[in-house]
Scaffold this active site. Structure first.
Site: not given
Lengths: 477, 477, 477, 477
Positions: D12, D38, D112-113, D252, D293, D355, D447
């Site tokens: 999201c 999204g 979002n999450g 990304y 990306s 990439d 993270c």
């Protein structure tokens, strides 16, 4: 017979208006009232005196026009068209009004009827380098006009109208005039009306009622009417005329609230029912009509015989174009669409079922069976027209003419085929009398071709499909 | 009154089937035949014994379901719903069947009627932390069940059915059963039928006829029927019952081919017309009915008086949801939609116009004027039901109850208001007699609330809108 | 310049294939890779040897074709077209391939380019009775062929190709052959390839890569190639040829992965950037290009100058056709669409902004301002082509030619107008050299008309709009 | 990796605004700039201080909102959401903002999450009679709030935020306030900005740039921000926080023009490329990046190595949702979609292909093969992040976690699997350093779960799918 399951299909309804600031909107409403004459496509062309704009599409009038489409159709003169057509990948090209734009002017054209010599004319023009944009017979008229040798549009039009033959009620629109023209037999209805200062033409008078216009007179066979800012001007492109309006307009096609040649369609149908009662009475408990077009005849039959008129079956409205048809398996289990019997009315009763016509006989068989399944003790079928034995070349879909049950079987055989206890068709003379047109005219001024094979125009053998040649009884032959 | 312009709007039709491999498709066809009970939304939920799937949408059944939607609704048990609803941004959430999925099971729910204590229940539950996903009164039943204290679903359902009050014909579907339940007054119709080995329930019997099912019996007031793979099981959630079916189902809502409690609707309406002829004869030339729902009464009136029944006005079919309405200016110029008078029939005539009811009076005034414009010499209005003076709290749209013309004016005043030459309503007792239900029951087993203010259930003052309190005649009061 | 906001618009891309059982599908994929050449309409015509079928529509290739549309396009030969067009009520009639069906055969036609004498030819043919179905210049070719006096189609085609003038890369399809033809200057690219045994033609070689076909050679100026079941046959309709391919194909229109006349477009653009670095270096911190078409030149400029190349602005994808544009009020408050600056990159920096061209100057001004708002300290604009001063009559949308900023202002004035710190255009000779075509040819084989006014074909004064006549430098004049 | 073919999918993007008369329109534009987060669904809820209105739908923002939809969303406070979701019959119910209407107030919610303990909470609430309307984990927050025991909404919200665990950036809207809240690890980005007097929150700062708003600060882990007519009020629902923002946001997910925690995403990616060049140089002729990306990393790699950066492959734009995919047969014949190699660039060259990540490895294999088919002599793959070995439970689609190629194979094996000449991933420490967040924090505040299995929150075994348990390295906490 009920509209959405018509076994006979006519090709069109036309509408035109000149001199009203809401020309396109009134055409939209007019087309609504003519929607029963064609549900496959609709279109409107409009002029503001300088430019002809148009909008067309497949489907119902409702589906084709959004509010902004109408808003963009600015002008005070307009023509419109609703169309029945066999479906096909490219059929949008055939939706009318056809619009032909050249560097100097624009011609727009809408047609109700069928030209019987269109293929021959087209072949000739293509050999001379013409390119046709549609597969519609209507387009030949535009090419004939464009190749005309006169310097005036009207003379070229009159010349072209004398070249085409068959059934035609035309409305044409250019930047600065509206034109209406009718074939020499007046095979299709076309009426003239007024709305304030504006002139209106329409296939049926119900369009006048809906927009609040007043009926003035019918367009005459062989007449060409030109309406522009200077008023209305009438001319004849031929005076070799012989009125022969399509009988089925009274029997089945037109709306009951329309008048054709001064005769109300509902009243005519009720008379057909009364006449049918005289010719073919029967002992029974209830009279019922197949909705929608046979209700009037059923009321007449009931009134004349004294047998109560009842709603023996009702139509499922809301079964639209996108309806998902039941599979064969479900149909066999009893799922039925479109018509439902009213068990409480027919159970244990002797039923007279009035229909306006029998084409292939399959619908009749289905309805008779449905009434019996709902408990009817006897089902007597009475048809408010004579047997249809010959193909129509004047705008009725003859794709199924090889399947005309009455061209192959006797009335007794048809009765057995549809499973009725008795079956009677109205006599040709009874029909003419009941409709009540001019008895001084040949066939009272009605086309009897599909009943008797007597065609009011010449039909070249190549027009008829191979299997139809046997059914063809040539004119004056 | 004609369907698409209903001034009274009921909220729903329900359908359920158990034990057929084409459960969803048959529900689709069943909903078609109930389409007149609600055109705003439709939905189907189906179970294959493991999983409940559903598909819902706004619009006609036709519009909501594409072939692939039906194909994906795999299963042998199904319920369906058609809905009338006031439009609104979020109304999709209100389209039924409502489906409640928890981690362990799924409950699906469709409702015809109106719960009169829904707001109170909802307030109580919300204060306890419940979240409602719709603004529909129907949803409270699901929450009541979920908060039930019994270990069996059925007991929780029965408890919940005793908490809600008002009018309700419910069908429920879980992974492994179909349930039907009817309120203690049986205010809404609900019938049980069979199709081979499958069981069917529907708001009207016309749904049985359409899919080839056989009528078995009516669901009883206070009854809850559970159908699963082990068969049908009947139970009562209360025996304090008092039959009082909505009179308007006979007069106006239901389809003429349906039977309600063994009485055919068309026949009942025709009897209403015959009774009306007895109570209010008049010298006239033609009888005509407002299509579609008043045709039967008009036929009865004509038969009883001997005055010919005619199509004095006809409905413009094809005026769909996307129809572009004429502007005020064009309406004033005479553009009319929906109904057209048949000038050839009414011109110069004394017309009896039969309608089934008068709500606000605006439609009646428009029709009377239309007939006069088409040349009617006199217009005598006869209504096949008594004056509607009180709001309905049982599923009829009461949004306009403040505008009930008969709650404010006398019959003479209404006659003047609508511009008729004379106006007579059917008497309450004449209506009860003509419909012909059980004379041994109170009001012959009919709900008379909208005519007399005598409500069969308790109506709390807060249910009624402020202006309605005056019109409220409390039960037993 | 970025594709969706192009200030220059080319009219088309064409594709053709013969001898493959999935002809329509491969055309669909081929058109995808040509989508940047026209987003307003798309169409495919296909032949199975007996019948030509077609499907066309407005919008992107994606929007026009549903799976069933492709499935119905059965055949082994096909042509396709993507179109840029000015919008208009009737524009569907202009979507190509144009299809002309006569009683005996069908001709389908797709065109990239612009005929400069179409109006004169059309006027002549209309005076002889021809009716045109579109307002497209392309249609005149079909009429010229149909009115041809030879007995063979090919001879009539060759005659017609000699009558039309301007820029044209044509693909034609009949029931039994595929034809490709290129104007005597080869103004538009057209390449020939093979896919197994099948032949392929396309406006750009990227279409070959996408479908896995191999490039064979370019179609030659003045050549007509006929492909049928007997193989490929090449002929010249004229040998008076002078190669002059549109320079803008390299600079802006074509896809970077296409090769034109053996030169890769991305490589050519990078060379243009390198050349620009030589001609117009500047002290700066970052180089950035306007996405998408100027990225390659920016990379070249960065590489040659040693200034880092960065993403100084990025494009908002997903801004589709139905996007709701911000109101003037919101735009003034800072709402921007399509391009966003990357503040983190440009803030406090001296930025070189590379673009491929300036047409009206409004986009450039907006971008310069946007970079300044994001904190750029200096903005130096470098354009990888010479100033556009003259209208194009060969297929580029000249509707805005009166607004060509370089036809009215000097480079210094333009610099001021767009608010840049400095502005340099590439020199004409630098451009020719960087692209690297044949130096032995006049202008290295490139059309320089929009830069120099030197048109490779005769342009009649009536072709030019009044305000354009001043800009017109006649050929050889 | 290119957006439309993402092998990793985040769930999201959220947006909120308070105090602007065009709240809904600005939310619409804001959602546009978040569309890459999204594409499956979008929605907006808006308040005018009295009533919360909403509009939601499946598809792109463009598709979901028509002008009239926005016009009806009247108000000065709004929240919006774009959603990635696995498709499904009923998924409309899951489109956010979720809206909960009670008799007294309305709560709207966008997320979002991913909540890692949603199922447990839901099971508990359902056993207490709660009914859930969606299958979204987000809905539990609303139920927790509604069942809260405090008398103030904020206290109940704070209590609920302490019950849920996992990753969450929430925006909530009631009739009279906008609330933003972030999980204790700040796993998802959430920023605060101003537009004149209005407050704005958004998942990415690119939304601020697009609407002309100014970035103020990031929402803090554990913070709850309440904005109403009295201004902005900040509170903490917990101070047990440990910043650990998702690394993939830099690598990304986010748009290159966004800043996350003060670091520009394009710049971070370019640094990743530079770092990659240091760790894994290679002799080669060209550097190319997989659009969109990986372009930034490729530019960085090229700049650091001095090898020219080129467009070695380009993306086929216009391949929309309705695109008809080539059949297996055509794919084998060479039809390719989405990416095309630029033969002129890679033919005969040693190519470094950059990439950002490898998930299943299938896309990488396809691209390597495509480059070889276009003539690349060598293909060296460099990945600007470490190998992804562990499933994500914080909002990335883990449906394919069993297929994570790096969880099963060594780098050498992957190299062979994708057919590259060499393959190097960036080191975890190199990645942390290149992104450049706070080195004082654990893992520099990032993270690292998908790379190292070290999850910042507790993950209960039941959250993980069976095959994932082996991959799960529990949080040492």
């Amino acid at each position: 017979m009920f509209y959405e399951d018509r076994e006979l299909n006519e090709e069109c309804g036309v509408f035109g208006i000149w001199g009203h600031s809401h020309a396109a909107k009134l055409t939209y409403y007019g087309l609504h009232s003519l929607q029963h004459r064609g549900q496959e496509g609709a279109g409107i062309a409009v002029t503001d005196g300088k430019k002809v704009r148009d909008h067309k599409g497949l489907g119902l009038v409702n589906d084709v026009f959004a509010p902004k489409d109408l808003d963009e159709l600015v002008g005070y003169g307009a023509i419109g068209h609703v169309r029945y057509s066999t479906s096909g990948g490219n059929s949008l090209a055939n939706v009318q009004p056809l619009v032909f734009r050249s560097q100097t002017d624009t011609l727009s054209l809408a047609h109700n009827g069928n030209l019987t010599n269109a293929e021959e004319i087209k072949r000739d023009l293509e050999s001379k380098g013409s390119i046709f944009q549609s597969t519609s017979d209507t387009e030949v008229l535009a090419h004939l006009i464009k190749r005309g040798i006169s310097h005036t549009f009207k003379d070229n039009l009159k010349a072209a109208l004398n070249v085409v033959s068959g059934a035609f009620a035309f409305v044409l629109l250019t930047e600065n005039e509206l034109i209406a023209a009718l074939d020499p037999n007046g095979l299709r209805p076309l009426s003239l009306g007024r709305l304030g200062d504006a002139w209106v033409v329409a296939s049926e008078t119900c369009a006048f009622d809906l927009i609040g216009a007043t009926f003035i007179r019918n367009v005459k066979p062989g007449e060409v009417i030109v309406i522009n800012d200077e008023g209305l001007h009438s001319d004849m492109f031929t005076t070799e005329v012989e009125p022969a309006i399509c009988s089925m307009e009274y029997i089945y096609f037109s709306r009951p609230d329309s008048d054709i040649e001064g005769i109300n369609v509902h009243a005519a149908r009720k008379n057909l029912g009364i006449q049918l009662a005289k010719e073919a009475p029967v002992e029974a408990d209830v009279v019922t009509g197949v909705p929608d077009s046979s209700i009037s005849a059923a009321i007449g039959y009931a009134e004349a015989t004294g047998i109560p008129y009842e709603l023996g079956m009702i139509k499922n409205r809301y079964v639209g174009r996108t309806f998902i048809q039941p599979s064969q398996e479900l149909r066999e289990q009893g799922v039925k669409m479109k018509l439902s019997p009213v068990r409480g009315i027919v159970e244990g009763k002797r039923v007279v079922m009035i229909d306006d016509s029998i084409v292939r006989g399959t619908t009749s068989r289905r309805i008779v069976q449905m009434l019996r399944d709902a408990g009817a003790r006897e089902v007597h079928v009475r048809i408010s027209s004579p047997p249809i034995k010959h193909p129509c070349f004047y705008g009725i879909d003859t794709s199924s003419s090889s399947e005309l049950i009455a061209s192959k079987y006797s009335v007794d055989e048809i009765c057995e085929e549809i499973g009725a206890d008795s079956l009677v068709f109205l006599s040709p003379s009874g029909m003419q009398e009941a409709i009540g047109r001019n008895p001084a005219m040949k066939n009272c001024g009605q086309c009897m071709a599909c009943f008797t094979g007597e065609y009011p125009t010449h039909i070249s053998p190549e027009t008829a499909l191979p299997h139809e040649k046997d059914l063809l009884v040539s004119k004056g032959g």
